[in-house]
Design a protein around this motif. Structure first.
Motif, PDB file in Angstrom:
ATOM      1  N   ASP A 177      53.938  42.718  32.087  1.00 14.47           N
ATOM      2  CA  ASP A 177      52.587  42.179  32.210  1.00 14.47           C
ATOM      3  C   ASP A 177      51.786  42.948  33.256  1.00 14.47           C
ATOM      4  OD1 ASP A 177      54.277  41.243  34.224  1.00 14.47           O
ATOM      5  OD2 ASP A 177      53.259  39.306  34.403  1.00 14.47           O
ATOM      6  N   LYS A 178      52.437  43.352  34.328  1.00 17.18           N
ATOM      7  CA  LYS A 178      51.752  44.113  35.378  1.00 17.18           C
ATOM      8  C   LYS A 178      51.409  45.515  34.906  1.00 17.18           C
ATOM      9  CE  LYS A 178      53.610  41.577  39.357  1.00 17.18           C
ATOM     10  NZ  LYS A 178      54.034  40.432  38.551  1.00 17.18           N
ATOM     11  N   ILE A 179      52.291  46.127  34.111  1.00 14.51           N
ATOM     12  CA  ILE A 179      52.011  47.450  33.571  1.00 14.51           C
ATOM     13  C   ILE A 179      50.830  47.389  32.608  1.00 14.51           C
ATOM     14  CG2 ILE A 179      52.934  49.333  32.160  1.00 14.51           C
ATOM     15  CD1 ILE A 179      55.698  48.669  33.333  1.00 14.51           C
ATOM     16  N   VAL A 180      50.752  46.319  31.830  1.00 13.00           N
ATOM     17  CA  VAL A 180      49.614  46.126  30.938  1.00 13.00           C
ATOM     18  C   VAL A 180      48.321  46.036  31.748  1.00 13.00           C
ATOM     19  CG1 VAL A 180      48.500  44.463  29.380  1.00 13.00           C
ATOM     20  CG2 VAL A 180      50.890  45.116  29.016  1.00 13.00           C
ATOM     21  N   ASP A 181      48.365  45.322  32.864  1.00 17.72           N
ATOM     22  CA  ASP A 181      47.175  45.230  33.728  1.00 17.72           C
ATOM     23  C   ASP A 181      46.779  46.608  34.252  1.00 17.72           C
ATOM     24  OD1 ASP A 181      47.084  42.487  33.394  1.00 17.72           O
ATOM     25  OD2 ASP A 181      48.112  42.036  35.289  1.00 17.72           O
ATOM     26  N   GLN A 182      47.761  47.434  34.603  1.00 14.20           N
ATOM     27  CA  GLN A 182      47.480  48.784  35.074  1.00 14.20           C
ATOM     28  C   GLN A 182      46.813  49.624  33.990  1.00 14.20           C
ATOM     29  OE1 GLN A 182      51.382  50.027  36.306  1.00 14.20           O
ATOM     30  NE2 GLN A 182      51.427  48.641  38.072  1.00 14.20           N
ATOM     31  N   TRP A 183      47.321  49.492  32.776  1.00 14.98           N
ATOM     32  CA  TRP A 183      46.720  50.216  31.642  1.00 14.98           C
ATOM     33  C   TRP A 183      45.274  49.775  31.418  1.00 14.98           C
ATOM     34  CZ3 TRP A 183      47.272  53.997  27.961  1.00 14.98           C
ATOM     35  CH2 TRP A 183      46.478  53.886  26.832  1.00 14.98           C
ATOM     36  N   ASN A 184      45.066  48.473  31.369  1.00 17.39           N
ATOM     37  CA  ASN A 184      43.728  47.958  31.088  1.00 17.39           C
ATOM     38  C   ASN A 184      42.724  48.374  32.152  1.00 17.39           C
ATOM     39  OD1 ASN A 184      44.513  46.680  28.709  1.00 17.39           O
ATOM     40  ND2 ASN A 184      45.003  44.750  29.728  1.00 17.39           N
ATOM     41  N   ALA A 185      43.155  48.441  33.398  1.00 15.44           N
ATOM     42  CA  ALA A 185      42.248  48.850  34.474  1.00 15.44           C
ATOM     43  C   ALA A 185      41.821  50.305  34.306  1.00 15.44           C
ATOM     44  CB  ALA A 185      42.930  48.657  35.822  1.00 15.44           C
ATOM     45  N   ALA A 186      42.704  51.128  33.755  1.00 18.43           N
ATOM     46  CA  ALA A 186      42.405  52.557  33.605  1.00 18.43           C
ATOM     47  C   ALA A 186      41.844  52.911  32.237  1.00 18.43           C
ATOM     48  CB  ALA A 186      43.672  53.365  33.872  1.00 18.43           C
ATOM     49  N   HIS A 187      41.906  51.962  31.284  1.00 16.98           N
ATOM     50  CA  HIS A 187      41.462  52.247  29.911  1.00 16.98           C
ATOM     51  C   HIS A 187      40.600  51.091  29.406  1.00 16.98           C
ATOM     52  CE1 HIS A 187      45.184  54.550  30.532  1.00 16.98           C
ATOM     53  NE2 HIS A 187      44.670  55.443  29.711  1.00 16.98           N
ATOM     54  N   PRO A 188      39.362  51.008  29.860  1.00 18.88           N
ATOM     55  CA  PRO A 188      38.498  49.874  29.503  1.00 18.88           C
ATOM     56  C   PRO A 188      38.182  49.766  28.016  1.00 18.88           C
ATOM     57  CG  PRO A 188      37.269  51.607  30.621  1.00 18.88           C
ATOM     58  CD  PRO A 188      38.706  51.944  30.788  1.00 18.88           C
ATOM     59  N   ASN A 189      38.314  50.856  27.263  1.00 16.17           N
ATOM     60  CA  ASN A 189      38.016  50.819  25.826  1.00 16.17           C
ATOM     61  C   ASN A 189      39.270  50.649  24.966  1.00 16.17           C
ATOM     62  OD1 ASN A 189      35.196  51.118  26.042  1.00 16.17           O
ATOM     63  ND2 ASN A 189      35.445  53.327  26.377  1.00 16.17           N
ATOM     64  N   SER A 190      40.406  50.391  25.596  1.00 19.49           N
ATOM     65  CA  SER A 190      41.646  50.202  24.852  1.00 19.49           C
ATOM     66  C   SER A 190      42.427  49.074  25.520  1.00 19.49           C
ATOM     67  CB  SER A 190      42.469  51.492  24.847  1.00 19.49           C
ATOM     68  OG  SER A 190      43.659  51.345  24.086  1.00 19.49           O
ATOM     69  N   LYS A 191      42.083  47.854  25.176  1.00 19.11           N
ATOM     70  CA  LYS A 191      42.667  46.691  25.834  1.00 19.11           C
ATOM     71  C   LYS A 191      43.970  46.265  25.171  1.00 19.11           C
ATOM     72  CE  LYS A 191      41.798  41.902  27.213  1.00 19.11           C
ATOM     73  NZ  LYS A 191      40.875  40.760  27.166  1.00 19.11           N
ATOM     74  N   VAL A 192      44.978  46.054  26.009  1.00 16.63           N
ATOM     75  CA  VAL A 192      46.269  45.551  25.539  1.00 16.63           C
ATOM     76  C   VAL A 192      46.489  44.158  26.108  1.00 16.63           C
ATOM     77  CG1 VAL A 192      48.777  45.876  25.595  1.00 16.63           C
ATOM     78  CG2 VAL A 192      47.262  47.859  25.360  1.00 16.63           C
ATOM     79  N   THR A 193      46.908  43.236  25.247  1.00 14.89           N
ATOM     80  CA  THR A 193      47.242  41.876  25.671  1.00 14.89           C
ATOM     81  C   THR A 193      48.744  41.697  25.542  1.00 14.89           C
ATOM     82  OG1 THR A 193      45.112  41.030  24.907  1.00 14.89           O
ATOM     83  CG2 THR A 193      46.871  39.419  25.255  1.00 14.89           C
ATOM     84  N   PHE A 194      49.394  41.287  26.627  1.00 12.11           N
ATOM     85  CA  PHE A 194      50.847  41.130  26.611  1.00 12.11           C
ATOM     86  C   PHE A 194      51.235  39.694  26.297  1.00 12.11           C
ATOM     87  CE2 PHE A 194      54.902  40.253  28.917  1.00 12.11           C
ATOM     88  CZ  PHE A 194      55.714  41.073  28.152  1.00 12.11           C
ATOM     89  N   LYS A 195      52.179  39.543  25.387  1.00  7.00           N
ATOM     90  CA  LYS A 195      52.733  38.236  25.061  1.00  7.00           C
ATOM     91  C   LYS A 195      54.230  38.258  25.353  1.00  7.00           C
ATOM     92  CE  LYS A 195      53.548  34.954  21.271  1.00  7.00           C
ATOM     93  NZ  LYS A 195      53.315  34.655  19.837  1.00  7.00           N
ATOM     94  N   LYS A 196      54.675  37.409  26.253  1.00  6.51           N
ATOM     95  CA  LYS A 196      56.094  37.347  26.573  1.00  6.51           C
ATOM     96  C   LYS A 196      56.817  36.504  25.538  1.00  6.51           C
ATOM     97  CE  LYS A 196      59.369  36.753  30.340  1.00  6.51           C
ATOM     98  NZ  LYS A 196      59.565  36.488  31.783  1.00  6.51           N
TER      99      LYS A 196
END
Length: 441
Positions: free
Chosen positions: A60-79
């Motif tokens: 989930d934290k890695i997804v947050d890192q991705w989203n912060a650096a890629h505003p046009n490619s949002k990933v939502t994590f589901k555990k």
């Protein structure tokens, strides 16, 4: 059965390098039939939204890192639950209903069976150029039939964990470098105190597969368009016979899990000296046996021949792009970020306890430093050396859960060699039930 499923099943007949051992709202690309990878997906001029399903801590934290650096490619994590505890069923059911994720965590051993179910996508055209970033065994583990079905995330390099204080107590001057030395040390301890066990025996299919991998003898191979099951091979039989002999002589505990309550109780009483498992198993020691910090150390996995350096791996997973994903290129880009971005890899190590498949990631400062639990020992160097010595000729089969279940049952009912014979037969039968051509080794 649709044509894509038939094609994927045929691809599995040519699998040569899938190792042992973990998305977007419904995503619709298809694969072409030329063998050149996915057909060109529609271009995307606007923002992309993708779902990623998995269970590893820190994702989930890695997804947050991705989203912060890629505003046009949002990933939502589901555990979701881990794969073997219902996660894979949840993924498969969602894809069948047209509501599956674009990305998912898939353990290496499960990739072939997920391909049989037509749930993972061929991402060779997107991922091939980046595969040099990862250790060879992880690349093999993420591939089936020469095609890439996931980006490697982590590996489980095998090592020997041992109690320094108890080695000194029983006059063992150094950790055993070979399995013959391991047995001799075990006999020495038993001669001093029969209630003390030197280590733990393999308790399930995963354990036995990892020890077999070290021998270089694969459980599967392919000939033409047919699977050959060789679980009952000379390497596995040597492993099974060795450990059964250790069990019969009372030199090792009957349980194979070094993190279960029985092991913890024995370790707290000073009644067990070693266990051989993957780097990630260190987390079990640190969480369950906190008061033994400084007493444990790490050494290379013992080998069958002195100086050959061969090791093994147990566990690990890839990030796969799932069938139905409408944005496979963007999905693979996220998967590559999770596996190779320095900050993401560091998060996986420190939060998730993952040992990276990334070569560069294995030099992360957190792995290079001395580990306080192991008395300041630089255990990362041992993990790295082990990961580099894992054979790459192992092929996983398409019925992973069946093999694991059958081994666990058979080991509980009889000897390890007998379990090998039983699972050889049951696996041939299980693959036949999938409609695949198969013979016994």
């Amino acid at each position: 059965m649709d044509s894509t499923t038939i094609r994927n099943r045929r691809l599995l007949s040519f699998a040569t390098a899938a190792l042992l051992t973990a998305g977007l709202s419904a995503c619709g690309g298809t694969e072409d039939t030329s063998g050149n990878g996915p057909a060109a997906e529609p271009s995307h001029s606007g923002p992309v939204s993708m779902e990623f399903w998995g269970w590893a801590p820190g994702y989930d934290k890695i997804v947050d890192q991705w989203n912060a650096a890629h505003p046009n490619s949002k990933v939502t994590f589901k555990k979701i639950p881990s794969g073997g505890k219902g996660g894979y069923t949840q993924i498969t059911n969602a894809i069948t209903a047209g509501k599956g994720p674009c990305l998912a965590q898939i353990e290496y051993g499960t990739l072939p069976s997920m391909l049989v179910k037509n749930t993972v996508m061929d991402i060779t055209r997107y991922a091939k150029a980046d595969m040099a970033k990862y250790v060879p065994s992880a690349v093999s583990a993420s591939s089936v039939g020469g095609k890439i079905y996931g980006v490697p995330v982590d590996v489980g390099p095998m090592v020997l964990f041992y109690r320094k204080d108890l080695f000194a107590k029983y006059g063992i001057s150094k950790p055993p470098a070979t399995w013959a030395a391991y047995k001799a040390d075990a006999e020495k301890v038993a001669a001093a105190d029969r209630s003390v066990k030197f280590g733990t025996a393999p308790g399930d299919g995963n354990d036995l597969a990892a020890f077999s991998l070290q021998t270089g003898k694969s459980w599967y191979s392919t000939h033409g368009d047919s699977w050959t099951v060789s679980i009952d091979n000379p390497g596995t039989r040597k492993v099974a016979t060795f450990w059964q002999g250790m069990k019969d002589k009372g030199l090792v505990t009957k349980t194979g899990n070094a993190w279960d309550p029985q092991f913890d109780k024995a370790a707290e009483a000073g009644k067990v000296l070693t266990f051989v498992n993957a780097a990630w198993a260190a987390g079990g020691l640190k969480s369950d046996l906190k008061d033994q910090s400084g007493k444990w150390a790490v050494a290379p996995m013992p080998t069958w021949s002195a100086g050959d350096g061969k090791s093994a791996s147990n566990g690990g997973s890839a990030t796969s792009v799932m069938t139905g994903c409408k944005t496979p290129r963007e999905a693979e880009q996220f998967a590559a970020f999770l596996s190779s971005d320095p900050k993401a890899v560091s998060t996986g190590i420190t939060v998730g306890g993952l040992y990276p498949a990334s070569k560069a990631g294995q030099n992360d400062p957190s792995l290079a430093a001395g580990d306080p639990y192991f008395g300041g020992q630089k255990v990362g160097e041992l993990y790295k050396a082990s990961a580099a010595q894992v054979p790459t000729n192992w092929t996983n089969g398409p019925t992973y859960q069946q093999v694991e279940t059958d081994f666990t049952t058979a080991i509980g009912q009889g000897t390890l060699p007998a379990a090998v014979t039983k699972v050889q037969a049951s696996t041939v039968a299980a693959i036949k039930q999938l409609g695949l051509s198969v013979t016994g080794g």
